[in-house]
Motif scaffolding. Structure first.
Motif, PDB file in Angstrom:
ATOM      1  N   GLY A 223       0.854  -1.109   0.209  1.00  0.00           N
ATOM      2  CA  GLY A 223       0.252   0.031  -0.097  1.00  0.00           C
ATOM      3  C   GLY A 223       0.693   1.193   0.125  1.00  0.00           C
ATOM      4  N   MET A 224       2.152   1.116   0.119  1.00  0.00           N
ATOM      5  CA  MET A 224       3.008   2.299  -0.025  1.00  0.00           C
ATOM      6  C   MET A 224       3.595   2.585  -1.295  1.00  0.00           C
ATOM      7  N   ALA A 225       3.554   3.997  -1.508  1.00  0.00           N
ATOM      8  CA  ALA A 225       3.996   4.434  -2.975  1.00  0.00           C
ATOM      9  C   ALA A 225       5.392   3.954  -3.345  1.00  0.00           C
ATOM     10  N   PRO A 226       5.860   3.394  -4.239  1.00  0.00           N
ATOM     11  CA  PRO A 226       7.503   3.298  -4.517  1.00  0.00           C
ATOM     12  C   PRO A 226       8.249   4.569  -4.317  1.00  0.00           C
ATOM     13  N   THR A 227       9.303   4.234  -3.670  1.00  0.00           N
ATOM     14  CA  THR A 227      10.282   5.257  -3.201  1.00  0.00           C
ATOM     15  C   THR A 227      11.249   5.076  -4.038  1.00  0.00           C
ATOM     16  N   VAL A 247       5.099  -6.114 -14.142  1.00  0.00           N
ATOM     17  CA  VAL A 247       3.493  -5.876 -14.321  1.00  0.00           C
ATOM     18  C   VAL A 247       2.990  -4.835 -13.428  1.00  0.00           C
ATOM     19  N   ILE A 248       2.019  -4.074 -13.797  1.00  0.00           N
ATOM     20  CA  ILE A 248       1.464  -3.197 -12.846  1.00  0.00           C
ATOM     21  C   ILE A 248      -0.114  -3.076 -13.409  1.00  0.00           C
ATOM     22  N   ALA A 249      -0.821  -2.645 -12.469  1.00  0.00           N
ATOM     23  CA  ALA A 249      -2.191  -2.695 -12.777  1.00  0.00           C
ATOM     24  C   ALA A 249      -2.621  -1.355 -13.364  1.00  0.00           C
ATOM     25  N   GLN A 250      -3.544  -1.140 -14.111  1.00  0.00           N
ATOM     26  CA  GLN A 250      -4.039   0.061 -14.794  1.00  0.00           C
ATOM     27  C   GLN A 250      -4.234   1.217 -13.788  1.00  0.00           C
ATOM     28  N   HIS A 251      -4.596   0.653 -12.648  1.00  0.00           N
ATOM     29  CA  HIS A 251      -5.144   1.870 -11.577  1.00  0.00           C
ATOM     30  C   HIS A 251      -3.741   2.418 -10.887  1.00  0.00           C
ATOM     31  N   HIS A 252      -2.505   1.754 -11.215  1.00  0.00           N
ATOM     32  CA  HIS A 252      -1.339   2.269 -10.510  1.00  0.00           C
ATOM     33  C   HIS A 252      -0.749   3.494 -11.139  1.00  0.00           C
ATOM     34  N   ASP A 253      -0.044   4.150 -10.519  1.00  0.00           N
ATOM     35  CA  ASP A 253       0.939   5.358 -11.111  1.00  0.00           C
ATOM     36  C   ASP A 253       1.978   4.763 -11.812  1.00  0.00           C
ATOM     37  N   LYS A 254       2.090   5.099 -13.272  1.00  0.00           N
ATOM     38  CA  LYS A 254       2.873   4.487 -14.354  1.00  0.00           C
ATOM     39  C   LYS A 254       4.154   4.697 -14.050  1.00  0.00           C
ATOM     40  N   ARG A 255       4.636   5.792 -13.551  1.00  0.00           N
ATOM     41  CA  ARG A 255       5.860   6.409 -13.784  1.00  0.00           C
ATOM     42  C   ARG A 255       6.973   5.661 -12.797  1.00  0.00           C
ATOM     43  N   PRO A 256       6.878   4.927 -11.722  1.00  0.00           N
ATOM     44  CA  PRO A 256       7.699   4.242 -11.075  1.00  0.00           C
ATOM     45  C   PRO A 256       8.235   2.872 -12.100  1.00  0.00           C
ATOM     46  N   ALA A 257       7.376   2.160 -12.706  1.00  0.00           N
ATOM     47  CA  ALA A 257       7.529   1.052 -13.270  1.00  0.00           C
ATOM     48  C   ALA A 257       8.011   1.393 -14.674  1.00  0.00           C
ATOM     49  N   GLN A 258       7.788   2.680 -15.419  1.00  0.00           N
ATOM     50  CA  GLN A 258       8.293   3.242 -16.356  1.00  0.00           C
ATOM     51  C   GLN A 258      10.015   3.481 -16.121  1.00  0.00           C
ATOM     52  N   TRP A 259      10.207   4.205 -15.220  1.00  0.00           N
ATOM     53  CA  TRP A 259      11.435   4.614 -14.760  1.00  0.00           C
ATOM     54  C   TRP A 259      12.305   3.383 -14.683  1.00  0.00           C
ATOM     55  N   LEU A 260      11.805   2.296 -14.174  1.00  0.00           N
ATOM     56  CA  LEU A 260      12.525   1.087 -13.898  1.00  0.00           C
ATOM     57  C   LEU A 260      12.728   0.164 -15.259  1.00  0.00           C
ATOM     58  N   SER A 261      11.754   0.479 -16.014  1.00  0.00           N
ATOM     59  CA  SER A 261      11.978  -0.209 -17.311  1.00  0.00           C
ATOM     60  C   SER A 261      12.852   0.337 -18.285  1.00  0.00           C
ATOM     61  N   ARG A 262      13.127   1.769 -18.102  1.00  0.00           N
ATOM     62  CA  ARG A 262      13.941   2.187 -18.875  1.00  0.00           C
ATOM     63  C   ARG A 262      15.489   2.198 -18.444  1.00  0.00           C
ATOM     64  N   GLN A 263      15.765   1.643 -17.560  1.00  0.00           N
ATOM     65  CA  GLN A 263      16.994   1.368 -16.828  1.00  0.00           C
ATOM     66  C   GLN A 263      17.929   0.393 -17.747  1.00  0.00           C
TER      67      GLN A 263
ATOM     68  N   PRO B 252      -8.428  11.959 -10.970  1.00  0.00           N
ATOM     69  CA  PRO B 252      -8.559  11.458 -12.456  1.00  0.00           C
ATOM     70  C   PRO B 252      -9.230  10.060 -12.179  1.00  0.00           C
ATOM     71  N   ASP B 253     -10.125   9.816 -12.949  1.00  0.00           N
ATOM     72  CA  ASP B 253     -10.919   8.800 -12.894  1.00  0.00           C
ATOM     73  C   ASP B 253     -11.379   8.202 -11.665  1.00  0.00           C
ATOM     74  N   GLY B 254     -11.522   9.272 -10.805  1.00  0.00           N
ATOM     75  CA  GLY B 254     -12.073   8.844  -9.367  1.00  0.00           C
ATOM     76  C   GLY B 254     -11.056   7.998  -8.540  1.00  0.00           C
ATOM     77  N   ASN B 255      -9.750   8.112  -8.971  1.00  0.00           N
ATOM     78  CA  ASN B 255      -8.767   7.179  -8.326  1.00  0.00           C
ATOM     79  C   ASN B 255      -7.835   8.226  -7.343  1.00  0.00           C
ATOM     80  N   PRO B 256      -8.243   8.491  -6.356  1.00  0.00           N
ATOM     81  CA  PRO B 256      -7.489   9.627  -5.600  1.00  0.00           C
ATOM     82  C   PRO B 256      -6.225   9.285  -4.923  1.00  0.00           C
ATOM     83  N   LYS B 257      -5.684   8.108  -5.132  1.00  0.00           N
ATOM     84  CA  LYS B 257      -4.407   7.957  -4.333  1.00  0.00           C
ATOM     85  C   LYS B 257      -3.178   8.614  -4.637  1.00  0.00           C
ATOM     86  N   SER B 258      -3.057   9.005  -5.839  1.00  0.00           N
ATOM     87  CA  SER B 258      -1.908   9.584  -6.216  1.00  0.00           C
ATOM     88  C   SER B 258      -2.061  11.084  -6.638  1.00  0.00           C
TER      89      SER B 258
END
Lengths: 302, 384
Positions: A223-227, A247-263, B252-258
């Motif tokens: 539940g903790m955001a990637p640091t 693999v991440i879910a659509q509702h996740h913030d894409k930036r951490p996974a994107q950063w990692l995949s570009r390394q 955004p999309d009702g997803n308030p987490k970030s």
């Protein structure tokens, strides 16, 4: 002030009179809405969350209270998944049917064995851990069937006049799912024994079912955001052993996974963004969703 | 020095005693939750009407137990503690039972609980976005107003949310020492409504009215009796309190987490402030925004205003001391997990009006607060 109240009461009563008497189902997550629809297409189904939302973290919005107020049946996951918002909705809805302990308050997690129950002492530093186990149980089709059985029984109890139809729908759903399991297992055969880098345990049951090892988790704690520190640690170790994907879910913030995949160290490891649940609530949505997951997972970059 | 403001009235004491054995029993039954919240803050300078004393102080920290009593009732009991100038003060804040199986969308609650007037009042203070409540609450409701009473709510079977509610309270937590003692001391009417515009945008509007039948003592002019008494209970009161609150949330999309933006506005007007001051009133408003720009970070800005006519006893009768207080607050919060908040907050106050130096003698120009909130055990769900 009094006029406002009189107006509010009158408009409330007027609207109440216009309501249609349909069997209304409040699904906390769309997978349970789709399952209900597959078993009982007559039901009017509303889902409180969708595939773009993290079911742990939605707001207890006024609109959701209004929907729960009108529900004849609520189908939720339980196991703490909705503990941040469902209790508020239940407390404010003023609807006896959707209170815990009622037969019309259905928790899917009560009918399956959950994986990875958190056994340690829970402190404020543990993250969002679930002593009950991983609540994202719908990513395992076998467990979905374990939920479908009692749910169809519950629907028959509530609608004995439609019992035959519900029983037939259940049988059809079971057969389609069993056929799907054979198909999907074949599709993902080459992934058995491989490792996956994930974010959260959203697909934990899927990996377990397919014999895929869970490697690094982008979340330092559940539940903790990637640091940055945690991502740096993963970057260094990502190739041991080499994962087939991030693999991440659509509702996740894409930036951490994107950063990692570009390394450089993650070269050749594709990043896959999957919907963590169905994207609509038709009767075939669950089957369609698994088909979609497996067609994405089995794409071989090489 | 240990000062206890644990003054349970017959009603809340009775409910508290009833709940105690149930709670002990409940520990072994599933569904009961136990939690504790610790709130510590360091304040550079005391704010006028501020809830937090200078330097390191324990803020509103509580112990809570909640759960079901059989299939028809929910219950909650909580005790709060905070320090002020070396004093430790404890309060019984919640001790109530609520129905959950009444028909037709009705709900009843009895015991000690927070009134549902306004937006923030019924929310737990440790979930607040700022380390001090708006001036409106600090001036008119003693920070947050809980009392002993009875509530009846009706949730309408409408496609949008509509709740109508009536409460009746002893009123002793609002006006501690009243000139006129009537029972019940207060009643409230309130309405809450809200809906989604689309998956990303939601709103909620509340209208509430408080009829306060307990008239506070007029302060003696030049009286030395209150040395910046931060008394719980209203600093400024009257017979009628009207409140409007509006909350708007976007994610955004009702997803308030970030990513989430929350806008809120509250307004209050008090009339009937004293039998001899019929045309004067108190008013207050609060407008703010909180932006979550990362799963763990929030930035907030709030602007508060309070305009009062404080009844004062002069040799030739009651006169109104007119004063205005403004407060601007900027906060940055780091929430590494659901259970922890680190917050830094800057506040600036300014006062105006003929009696400003007397009514708001402690107006503080630049205040820095560092706050740490940590929750143990169950922290419960948060309302919109």
């Amino acid at each position: 002030m009094r006029t406002v109240f009189k107006f509010a009461v009158c408009s409330g009563l007027l609207l109440a009179g216009h309501l249609v008497q349909a069997f209304t189902v409040f699904a906390c997550e769309p997978e349970w809405g789709a399952l209900t629809k597959a078993l009982y297409p007559k039901a009017e189904v509303f889902a409180a969350t969708n595939h773009l939302q993290d079911p742990h973290h939605v707001e207890a919005r006024p609109s959701l209270i209004a929907k729960l107020r009108q529900a004849d049946l609520a189908v939720c996951t339980g196991a703490g998944l909705e503990s941040g918002w469902l209790p508020v909705l239940q407390a404010r809805a003023g609807n006896p049917k959707v209170q815990d302990g009622q037969p019309t308050m259905f928790y899917a997690s009560k009918f399956v064995t959950l994986i990875n129950p958190y056994a340690g002492a829970i402190t404020p530093f543990s993250g969002d851990v679930h002593p009950e186990g991983n609540p994202h149980l719908h990513t395992d089709p076998k467990r979905l069937l374990q939920v479908a059985a009692p749910l169809h029984e519950r629907l028959i109890q509530l609608h004995p006049q439609d019992g035959k139809q519900i029983a037939d729908n259940y049988k059809a759903f079971e057969q389609a799912m069993q056929a799907g399991i054979v198909r999907w297992e074949k599709q993902a055969q080459h992934l058995q024994g491989r490792t996956v880098v994930t974010q959260h345990s959203s697909f934990g049951y899927l990996w377990q079912w397919l014999g895929i090892q869970m490697g690094a988790d982008l979340e330092p704690k559940p539940g903790m955001a990637p640091t940055p520190v945690h991502l740096e640690r993963i970057r260094k170790q990502i190739q041991q052993p080499q994962p087939f994907a991030i693999v991440i879910a659509q509702h996740h913030d894409k930036r951490p996974a994107q950063w990692l995949s570009r390394q450089d160290s993650a070269q050749g490891i594709p990043m896959l963004v999957l919907p963590a649940t169905v994207t609509n609530m038709s009767g075939t949505a669950l089957i369609d969703w698994f088909d979609q997951l497996f067609s994405t997972l089995s794409q071989r970059p090489d | 020095m240990f000062k206890t403001i644990f003054q349970p009235t017959a009603l809340s004491a009775c409910i508290g005693c009833l709940l105690m054995p149930v709670m002990v029993h409940a520990e072994t039954t599933p569904g009961w939750e136990f939690g504790a919240v610790l709130d510590v803050a360091n304040t550079s300078k005391e704010l006028e009407l501020g809830a937090r004393g200078k330097d390191l102080q324990l803020g509103h920290s509580d112990l809570v137990a909640r759960g079901a009593l059989g299939s028809a009732l929910n219950a909650e009991i909580s005790a709060a503690v905070h320090t002020r100038d070396g004093d430790v003060e404890t309060h019984l804040e919640n001790a109530w039972v609520e129905t959950k199986t009444l028909p037709a969308g009705l709900q009843a609650r009895v015991g000690r609980f927070s009134s549902q007037i306004g937006y923030l009042n019924e929310q737990h203070p440790h979930a607040d976005d700022f380390s001090e409540r708006p001036l409106l609450y600090r001036g008119f409701l003693g920070g947050h107003w809980y009392d002993d009473g009875l509530r009846l709510n009706w949730t309408a079977p409408t496609p949008f949310y509509l709740r109508l509610g009536v409460e009746t309270f002893m009123g002793e937590q609002l006006i501690k020492e009243a000139e006129t003692k009537k029972s019940p001391g207060a009643y409230t009417f309130s309405m809450k409504t809200g809906a989604d515009l689309n998956p990303s945008n939601s709103w909620q509007l509340g209208l509430s009215y408080l009829n306060n039948r307990r008239q506070a003592h007029a302060h003696e002019h030049d009286g030395a009796e209150e040395e910046h008494d931060h008394a719980h209970g209203a600093q400024f009161s009257g017979q009628h309190l009207y409140m409007t609150d509006l909350v708007y949330k976007w994610a955004p999309d009702g997803n308030p987490k970030s990513n989430q933006v929350k806008l809120f506005w509250e307004n209050a007007r008090i009339t009937g402030i004293h039998p001899e001051l019929t045309s004067q009133r108190h008013t207050a408003s609060s407008l703010g925004a909180v932006w979550r720009f990362h799963p763990a970070w929030e930035l907030g800005l709030r602007s508060d205003e309070l305009a009062v006519n404080k009844p004062e006893e002069h040799d030739d009768g009651i006169e109104a001391a007119t004063a205005r207080l403004r407060e601007t607050t900027l906060m940055l919060a780091y929430k590494p997990s659901h259970s922890q908040t680190y917050r830094i907050q800057f506040s600036r106050q300014s006062s105006a009006g003929e009696a400003a130096s007397e009514v708001f003698a402690h107006t503080a120009s630049n205040v820095v607060q560092l706050q740490w909130v940590i929750g143990f055990g169950a922290h419960g769900a948060h309302s919109f």
